[in-house]
Design a protein around this motif. Structure first.
Motif, short mmCIF file in Angstrom:
data_model
loop_
_atom_site.label_atom_id
_atom_site.label_comp_id
_atom_site.label_asym_id
_atom_site.label_seq_id
_atom_site.Cartn_x
_atom_site.Cartn_y
_atom_site.Cartn_z
N PHE A 72 51.27 35.64 47.25
CA PHE A 72 51.28 36.12 47.41
C PHE A 72 49.99 37.33 47.63
CE2 PHE A 72 55.65 36.59 46.15
CZ PHE A 72 56.18 37.21 47.15
N TRP A 73 49.01 37.11 46.80
CA TRP A 73 47.54 37.93 46.81
C TRP A 73 46.72 36.78 46.96
CZ3 TRP A 73 51.54 40.37 43.85
CH2 TRP A 73 51.12 41.64 44.93
N SER A 74 45.65 37.14 47.70
CA SER A 74 44.85 36.07 47.81
C SER A 74 43.59 35.64 47.54
CB SER A 74 43.79 36.24 48.79
OG SER A 74 42.45 35.85 48.83
N PRO A 75 42.79 34.32 47.03
CA PRO A 75 42.16 34.51 45.59
C PRO A 75 41.25 34.85 45.74
CG PRO A 75 43.02 31.60 47.02
CD PRO A 75 43.65 32.91 47.67
N ASN A 76 40.90 35.52 47.03
CA ASN A 76 39.69 36.37 46.73
C ASN A 76 39.74 37.39 47.62
OD1 ASN A 76 37.88 34.01 47.69
ND2 ASN A 76 38.91 33.64 49.41
N TYR A 77 41.49 38.00 46.57
CA TYR A 77 41.79 39.43 47.08
C TYR A 77 40.70 40.57 46.87
CZ TYR A 77 45.03 43.27 45.78
OH TYR A 77 45.76 44.50 44.29
N ASN A 122 51.37 48.34 60.50
CA ASN A 122 50.31 48.26 61.08
C ASN A 122 49.57 47.51 61.86
OD1 ASN A 122 48.98 49.32 64.26
ND2 ASN A 122 48.16 51.59 63.02
N GLY A 123 50.03 46.00 62.60
CA GLY A 123 49.59 45.36 62.32
C GLY A 123 49.62 44.02 60.52
N ASP A 124 48.09 44.05 60.51
CA ASP A 124 47.93 43.75 59.10
C ASP A 124 47.57 44.70 57.78
OD1 ASP A 124 48.10 40.21 60.30
OD2 ASP A 124 46.24 40.64 60.67
N ASN A 156 45.65 35.74 56.89
CA ASN A 156 45.66 34.68 56.10
C ASN A 156 47.84 34.81 55.93
OD1 ASN A 156 43.52 33.26 58.03
ND2 ASN A 156 42.27 33.50 56.46
N GLY A 157 48.15 35.52 56.17
CA GLY A 157 49.11 35.22 55.27
C GLY A 157 49.82 35.35 54.02
N ARG A 158 48.29 36.75 53.41
CA ARG A 158 48.24 36.87 51.76
C ARG A 158 47.32 37.76 51.91
NH1 ARG A 158 46.42 31.47 47.93
NH2 ARG A 158 48.15 31.45 48.79
N LEU A 159 48.09 40.10 50.45
CA LEU A 159 47.72 40.10 50.47
C LEU A 159 45.92 40.02 49.94
CD1 LEU A 159 50.52 40.99 49.34
CD2 LEU A 159 49.74 42.61 48.28
N ALA A 160 44.95 40.23 51.34
CA ALA A 160 43.81 40.47 50.95
C ALA A 160 42.71 41.38 50.54
CB ALA A 160 42.92 40.24 52.25
N GLU A 161 43.29 42.16 50.65
CA GLU A 161 42.27 44.19 50.30
C GLU A 161 43.06 45.31 49.98
OE1 GLU A 161 38.18 46.25 52.44
OE2 GLU A 161 39.69 44.54 53.54
N HIS A 162 43.02 46.11 49.05
CA HIS A 162 44.07 46.93 48.71
C HIS A 162 43.29 48.22 48.25
CE1 HIS A 162 45.55 49.56 45.00
NE2 HIS A 162 46.82 49.14 45.68
#
Length: 134
Positions: free
Chosen positions: A32-37, A72-74, A101-107
């Motif tokens: 679920f979480w990007s390696p570049n989160y 809202n979108g991504d 790209n199908g993963r959590l990228a930013e929080h």
């Protein structure tokens, strides 16, 4: 009937939170979480590894309960409660995540100690009321 991208994103983020915070399945959470989160929280160390390490350091009683999910979108916004952390009060948290790209990228998050209905000046609870639809 086909799901909208927003419906898919909301379901994906809720599943991610369930997997990490409630099931504590770190291997599954990696999908679920990007390696570049990218982490913007003042309470969480950088990256996916920082988030996972933080959760590993909390009591086994940690639990996430979602109250509202908006997309809202991504971007997905969650309003929820974190309990069982061993703190004097539960946390009411607004989490904002960006998917890429199908993963959590930013929080990003906004965190507040939960005030009970009795402690609230408004007389209303901070969590658990039904949000209006529409």
């Amino acid at each position: 009937m086909t799901q909208t991208i927003e419906e898919k994103n909301k379901a994906f983020v809720l599943e991610a939170f369930e997997t990490l915070f409630n099931k504590r399945d770190y291997a599954a959470a990696e999908r679920f979480w990007s390696p570049n989160y990218i982490q913007h929280s003042a309470h969480i160390p950088p990256g996916r590894e920082g988030l996972f390490a933080l959760v590993k350091g909390t009591p086994d009683s940690l639990h996430y309960e979602n109250g509202l999910t908006v997309a809202n979108g991504d971007y997905v916004l969650l309003h929820g409660r974190f309990s069982g952390m061993g703190l004097p009060a539960n946390w009411i948290v607004v989490d904002i995540v960006r998917l890429e790209n199908g993963r959590l990228a930013e929080h990003w998050d906004v965190i507040e100690d939960e005030a009970t209905k009795e402690a609230s000046v408004s007389g209303l609870p901070m969590f658990g009321t039904t949000f209006p639809s529409g």
